[in-house]
Design an enzyme around this catalytic site. Structure first.
Site, PDB file in Angstrom:
ATOM      1  N   ASP A  56       0.821  -1.211   0.000  1.00 35.95           N
ATOM      2  CA  ASP A  56       0.000   0.000   0.000  1.00 35.95           C
ATOM      3  C   ASP A  56       0.858   1.266   0.000  1.00 35.95           C
ATOM      4  OD1 ASP A  56      -2.366  -1.399   0.016  1.00 35.95           O
ATOM      5  OD2 ASP A  56      -2.584  -1.352   2.196  1.00 35.95           O
ATOM      6  N   TYR A 109       7.107  -9.676   7.727  1.00 36.22           N
ATOM      7  CA  TYR A 109       6.857  -8.238   7.834  1.00 36.22           C
ATOM      8  C   TYR A 109       7.501  -7.724   9.119  1.00 36.22           C
ATOM      9  CZ  TYR A 109       3.374  -8.084   4.077  1.00 36.22           C
ATOM     10  OH  TYR A 109       2.738  -8.131   2.863  1.00 36.22           O
TER      11      TYR A 109
END
EC number: 5.4.99.12
Length: 274
Positions: A56, A109
């Site tokens: 994103d 992540y």
């Protein structure tokens, strides 16, 4: 013709996400511009181009991977010279023709969460560690993403938390993730730490009984999220230390700019509280 995989690192702050969009600066847009200039890719369809993660707006990467078919030699330093300072190709691997870049064994992540010096004493790190353990294993993550996910079940392999002075560093490893899932996990763990949620609330969120969400989680800010690694079976990347160092040089300059702003803000707070 051969298939290659490239590891891409980028600073997401000034990009409108990974995926190309008309009239917006995107990571993919910059990459494809350079690939077409150098005749590595004529068009994405015939090159069977694909990417592992469509991050994103604001999200960073040190381990996103793209793959495509080409008959041109890949010269990483040449390509990096044509790319902007906030994107670099940092690794290359020859892969089988049928390689599926979208299906790594694991994705990792990292989330960087600053701790406000004004609220640090209210944070219960022990409770946060207990809450993190609730995520390990396979769960229904519908409450940590969009409500209409067709398959909200995901497997989390590890969740780790490192405390570095006034910064929390979350590392989350899983087989795959839903949209906003990591950022909402971080939000829930932080709210347990500040006493806004109970550990039992986390367990309830992981067992949605109906479509109505009894606790609405806001995703943590995108600018703290890093797609840090992908692991593939029998694929080993040859990393470019030169490319990594070029990105480090850029980051050092950016760091000093933001550090100056941060110090000025702290001084303003002290002056105003006198």
């Amino acid at each position: 013709m051969r298939r290659v995989a490239l590891k891409i690192a980028y600073i997401g702050s000034n990009f409108h996400g990974y995926q190309r969009q008309p009239n917006y600066r995107t990571v993919e847009g910059e990459l494809l511009r350079v690939f077409k200039e150098t005749n590595i890719i004529e068009d994405t369809w015939t090159a069977h181009y694909s990417v592992a993660g469509r991050t994103d707006k604001g999200v960073h990467s040190t381990g996103n991977v793209i793959s495509f078919i080409t008959d041109e030699d890949i010269h990483i330093n040449q390509l990096n010279g044509l790319l902007p300072d906030d994107i670099k190709i940092i690794g290359e691997a020859r892969v089988p023709y049928g390689f599926k870049v979208r299906f790594p064994l694991t994705r990792t992540y990292t989330y960087i969460q600053p701790i406000s010096p004004f609220e640090k004493k209210n944070l219960d790190i022990t409770k946060m560690h207990v809450a993190m353990e609730s995520f390990i294993g396979k769960h229904n993550f519908r409450n940590f993403s969009k409500r209409n996910e067709k398959n909200p079940n995901r497997k989390i392999i590890d969740v780790n938390l490192e405390v570095d002075e006034d910064v929390l560093i979350f590392t989350i490893v899983g087989e795959s993730f839903l949209w906003n899932m990591v950022r909402k996990m971080v939000t829930s763990i932080m709210e347990v730490g500040y006493g806004k949620l109970d550990i039992n609330d986390i367990n309830e969120l992981l067992k949605p009984k109906e479509l109505r969400q009894f606790i609405r989680l806001q995703p943590a800010p995108a600018n703290g999220l890093i797609l840090s690694d992908m692991e593939y079976k029998n694929i080993k990347f040859k990393d470019s230390e030169y490319a990594k160092n070029k990105l480090v040089e850029f980051l050092k300059k950016e760091y000093m700019l933001h550090e100056q702003e941060k110090k000025a803000d702290c001084r303003l707070i002290k002056i105003l509280k006198k």
